[in-house]
Design a protein around this motif. Structure first.
Motif, PDB file in Angstrom:
ATOM      1  N   ALA A  66       0.869  -1.093  -0.157  1.00  0.00           N
ATOM      2  CA  ALA A  66       0.193   0.088   0.032  1.00  0.00           C
ATOM      3  C   ALA A  66       0.777   1.222   0.047  1.00  0.00           C
ATOM      4  CB  ALA A  66      -0.890   0.093   1.235  1.00  0.00           C
ATOM      5  N   GLU A  67       2.077   1.265   0.727  1.00  0.00           N
ATOM      6  CA  GLU A  67       3.046   2.462   0.713  1.00  0.00           C
ATOM      7  C   GLU A  67       3.482   2.716  -0.543  1.00  0.00           C
ATOM      8  OE1 GLU A  67       4.161   5.565   2.660  1.00  0.00           O
ATOM      9  OE2 GLU A  67       3.244   4.014   3.959  1.00  0.00           O
ATOM     10  N   GLN A  68       3.989   1.426  -1.194  1.00  0.00           N
ATOM     11  CA  GLN A  68       4.685   1.673  -2.551  1.00  0.00           C
ATOM     12  C   GLN A  68       3.593   2.041  -3.487  1.00  0.00           C
ATOM     13  OE1 GLN A  68       6.649  -1.784  -3.414  1.00  0.00           O
ATOM     14  NE2 GLN A  68       8.202  -1.548  -1.870  1.00  0.00           N
ATOM     15  N   ILE A  69       2.382   1.771  -3.428  1.00  0.00           N
ATOM     16  CA  ILE A  69       1.315   2.197  -4.321  1.00  0.00           C
ATOM     17  C   ILE A  69       1.176   3.695  -4.193  1.00  0.00           C
ATOM     18  CG2 ILE A  69      -1.030   2.093  -4.979  1.00  0.00           C
ATOM     19  CD1 ILE A  69      -0.973  -1.129  -4.084  1.00  0.00           C
ATOM     20  N   ALA A  70       1.018   4.062  -2.924  1.00  0.00           N
ATOM     21  CA  ALA A  70       0.756   5.501  -2.662  1.00  0.00           C
ATOM     22  C   ALA A  70       1.967   6.302  -3.178  1.00  0.00           C
ATOM     23  CB  ALA A  70       0.555   5.681  -1.210  1.00  0.00           C
ATOM     24  N   ASN A  71       3.112   5.749  -3.091  1.00  0.00           N
ATOM     25  CA  ASN A  71       4.426   6.323  -3.296  1.00  0.00           C
ATOM     26  C   ASN A  71       4.635   6.172  -4.882  1.00  0.00           C
ATOM     27  OD1 ASN A  71       5.159   7.331  -1.055  1.00  0.00           O
ATOM     28  ND2 ASN A  71       6.184   5.537  -0.443  1.00  0.00           N
ATOM     29  N   ASN A  72       3.578   5.749  -5.662  1.00  0.00           N
ATOM     30  CA  ASN A  72       3.701   5.859  -7.100  1.00  0.00           C
ATOM     31  C   ASN A  72       4.568   4.823  -7.897  1.00  0.00           C
ATOM     32  OD1 ASN A  72       1.734   7.670  -7.267  1.00  0.00           O
ATOM     33  ND2 ASN A  72       3.235   9.220  -7.207  1.00  0.00           N
ATOM     34  N   ARG A  73       4.947   3.771  -7.170  1.00  0.00           N
ATOM     35  CA  ARG A  73       5.876   2.633  -7.641  1.00  0.00           C
ATOM     36  C   ARG A  73       5.129   2.150  -8.926  1.00  0.00           C
ATOM     37  NH1 ARG A  73       8.048  -3.148  -5.391  1.00  0.00           N
ATOM     38  NH2 ARG A  73       8.668  -4.038  -7.192  1.00  0.00           N
ATOM     39  N   TRP A  74       3.742   1.934  -8.934  1.00  0.00           N
ATOM     40  CA  TRP A  74       2.764   1.403 -10.059  1.00  0.00           C
ATOM     41  C   TRP A  74       1.756   2.585  -9.943  1.00  0.00           C
ATOM     42  CZ3 TRP A  74       3.349  -2.203  -5.637  1.00  0.00           C
ATOM     43  CH2 TRP A  74       4.336  -2.913  -5.673  1.00  0.00           C
ATOM     44  N   ARG A  75       1.322   2.898 -10.957  1.00  0.00           N
ATOM     45  CA  ARG A  75       0.661   3.935 -11.429  1.00  0.00           C
ATOM     46  C   ARG A  75      -1.061   3.183 -11.295  1.00  0.00           C
ATOM     47  NH1 ARG A  75       1.790   8.339  -9.863  1.00  0.00           N
ATOM     48  NH2 ARG A  75       0.336   9.346 -11.309  1.00  0.00           N
ATOM     49  N   PRO A  76      -2.160   4.121 -10.865  1.00  0.00           N
ATOM     50  CA  PRO A  76      -3.397   3.624 -11.122  1.00  0.00           C
ATOM     51  C   PRO A  76      -3.814   3.083 -12.537  1.00  0.00           C
ATOM     52  CG  PRO A  76      -3.575   5.709 -10.088  1.00  0.00           C
ATOM     53  CD  PRO A  76      -2.075   5.466 -10.291  1.00  0.00           C
ATOM     54  N   GLY A  77      -4.397   1.773 -12.592  1.00  0.00           N
ATOM     55  CA  GLY A  77      -4.612   1.216 -14.031  1.00  0.00           C
ATOM     56  C   GLY A  77      -3.580   0.453 -14.520  1.00  0.00           C
ATOM     57  N   GLU A  78      -2.289   0.246 -13.817  1.00  0.00           N
ATOM     58  CA  GLU A  78      -1.012  -0.555 -14.117  1.00  0.00           C
ATOM     59  C   GLU A  78      -1.166  -2.016 -13.260  1.00  0.00           C
ATOM     60  OE1 GLU A  78       3.631  -0.014 -13.563  1.00  0.00           O
ATOM     61  OE2 GLU A  78       2.328   1.699 -13.671  1.00  0.00           O
ATOM     62  N   ALA A  79      -0.618  -2.644 -13.836  1.00  0.00           N
ATOM     63  CA  ALA A  79      -0.697  -4.221 -13.164  1.00  0.00           C
ATOM     64  C   ALA A  79       0.673  -4.163 -12.312  1.00  0.00           C
ATOM     65  CB  ALA A  79      -0.234  -5.250 -14.366  1.00  0.00           C
ATOM     66  N   ILE A  80       0.365  -4.953 -11.068  1.00  0.00           N
ATOM     67  CA  ILE A  80       1.617  -4.866 -10.259  1.00  0.00           C
ATOM     68  C   ILE A  80       2.264  -6.437 -10.767  1.00  0.00           C
ATOM     69  CG2 ILE A  80       0.314  -3.735  -8.217  1.00  0.00           C
ATOM     70  CD1 ILE A  80      -0.213  -6.659  -7.067  1.00  0.00           C
ATOM     71  N   PRO A  81       3.263  -6.565 -10.023  1.00  0.00           N
ATOM     72  CA  PRO A  81       4.103  -8.024 -10.316  1.00  0.00           C
ATOM     73  C   PRO A  81       3.163  -9.180  -9.967  1.00  0.00           C
ATOM     74  CG  PRO A  81       5.902  -6.486  -9.313  1.00  0.00           C
ATOM     75  CD  PRO A  81       4.173  -5.848  -9.072  1.00  0.00           C
ATOM     76  N   THR A  82       3.432 -10.198 -10.653  1.00  0.00           N
ATOM     77  CA  THR A  82       2.941 -11.339 -10.280  1.00  0.00           C
ATOM     78  C   THR A  82       3.077 -11.969  -8.739  1.00  0.00           C
ATOM     79  OG1 THR A  82       4.822 -12.813 -11.038  1.00  0.00           O
ATOM     80  CG2 THR A  82       3.073 -12.204 -12.859  1.00  0.00           C
ATOM     81  N   GLU A  83       2.098 -12.830  -8.410  1.00  0.00           N
ATOM     82  CA  GLU A  83       2.453 -13.372  -6.938  1.00  0.00           C
ATOM     83  C   GLU A  83       3.790 -14.006  -6.872  1.00  0.00           C
ATOM     84  OE1 GLU A  83      -0.910 -15.808  -6.081  1.00  0.00           O
ATOM     85  OE2 GLU A  83      -2.371 -14.023  -6.015  1.00  0.00           O
ATOM     86  N   ALA A  84       4.211 -14.617  -7.874  1.00  0.00           N
ATOM     87  CA  ALA A  84       5.617 -15.341  -7.992  1.00  0.00           C
ATOM     88  C   ALA A  84       6.824 -14.479  -7.852  1.00  0.00           C
ATOM     89  CB  ALA A  84       5.772 -16.268  -9.394  1.00  0.00           C
ATOM     90  N   ALA A  85       6.536 -13.426  -8.699  1.00  0.00           N
ATOM     91  CA  ALA A  85       7.675 -12.542  -8.546  1.00  0.00           C
ATOM     92  C   ALA A  85       7.715 -11.477  -7.085  1.00  0.00           C
ATOM     93  CB  ALA A  85       7.293 -11.102  -9.572  1.00  0.00           C
TER      94      ALA A  85
END
Length: 243
Positions: free
Chosen positions: A21-40
């Motif tokens: 959640a902190e990384q999302i808030a800090n824009n590691r990934w943008r709204p609408g973007e996919a996060i890495p897979t569970e394996a990654a």
């Protein structure tokens, strides 16, 4: 490997949920973007896939992430445009539903009054930005809004003309300041309008108005914006389905 920085007394999945959640808030990934897979993510944090899945499940249930069948897990972009229209019915003289125009009256740096400081989690007199805006329907004001923002996060707004940027503020926050509103809580009250807001709404002092108070937060839960929208009681409409 990325280390979990949260409270070690919490379960691992909760600590991972907080870190993501902190990384999302800090824009590691943008709204609408996919996060890495569970394996990654399992490899990155050296955690089991089950722990990662549980952390992602928590963020999905909170509405931060959304799973798309066959495509992956994405940062959910919330839709706020319809919020006011759950409560206020704006229509033209002919009965056609209308979206009010937006007019920014002022944007100024001020010290936070106590109520604003409390809502935004800041010390009293901390530097904030106050925006005053009216919404108009066929040149008649129907909503008067006071919007308060922490100045440290929104300083660039003092250097642009908001009226040239379109009627919706949240896309401007994102584009200009890198601040993404993830969710908001709203409270409805009613009051007799004071002199300042009576003038903005062009109604007699002490007329009844409905107040929508909104506290908007980022993906990590930090307060981003506190606003009070005052609208003519005649436009107000409350509807709920009870089963």
């Amino acid at each position: 490997m990325n280390a979990l920085s949260s409270d070690a007394r919490l379960p691992l999945y909760q600590r991972l949920r907080d870190q993501l959640a902190e990384q999302i808030a800090n824009n590691r990934w943008r709204p609408g973007e996919a996060i890495p897979t569970e394996a990654a993510l399992s490899a990155e944090y050296q955690l089991s896939t089950g722990t990662v899945r549980k952390a992602i499940d928590a963020l999905v249930s909170e509405g931060v992430l959304e799973r798309q069948q066959g495509r992956g897990t994405f940062i959910r972009r919330p839709q706020f445009q319809s919020s006011l229209f759950r409560f206020f019915r704006f229509q033209s003289a002919s009965g056609e539903r209308r979206v009010p125009e937006s007019r920014i009256l002022s944007v100024e740096p001020v010290p936070a009054p106590s109520a604003v400081a409390q809502a935004l989690g800041l010390p009293v007199d901390a530097p904030v930005i106050r925006i005053v805006r009216v919404r108009l329907l066929e040149v008649e004001p129907v909503l008067a809004e006071e919007i308060w923002l922490p100045r440290s996060r929104f300083q660039p707004l003092l250097e642009i003309d908001l009226n040239q940027k379109g009627p919706l503020l949240y896309p401007i926050y994102e584009e200009t300041c890198g601040q993404v509103v993830a969710y908001a809580q709203e409270t409805l009250t009613a009051e007799s309008v004071n002199e300042v807001h009576a003038r903005l709404l062009q109604v007699p002092v002490n007329s009844p108005v409905v107040v929508i108070e909104r506290l908007a937060r980022d993906y990590a839960g930090n307060p981003l914006e506190w606003r009070r929208s005052r609208g003519h009681a005649e436009h107000f409409r409350y509807s709920v389905e009870i089963r």
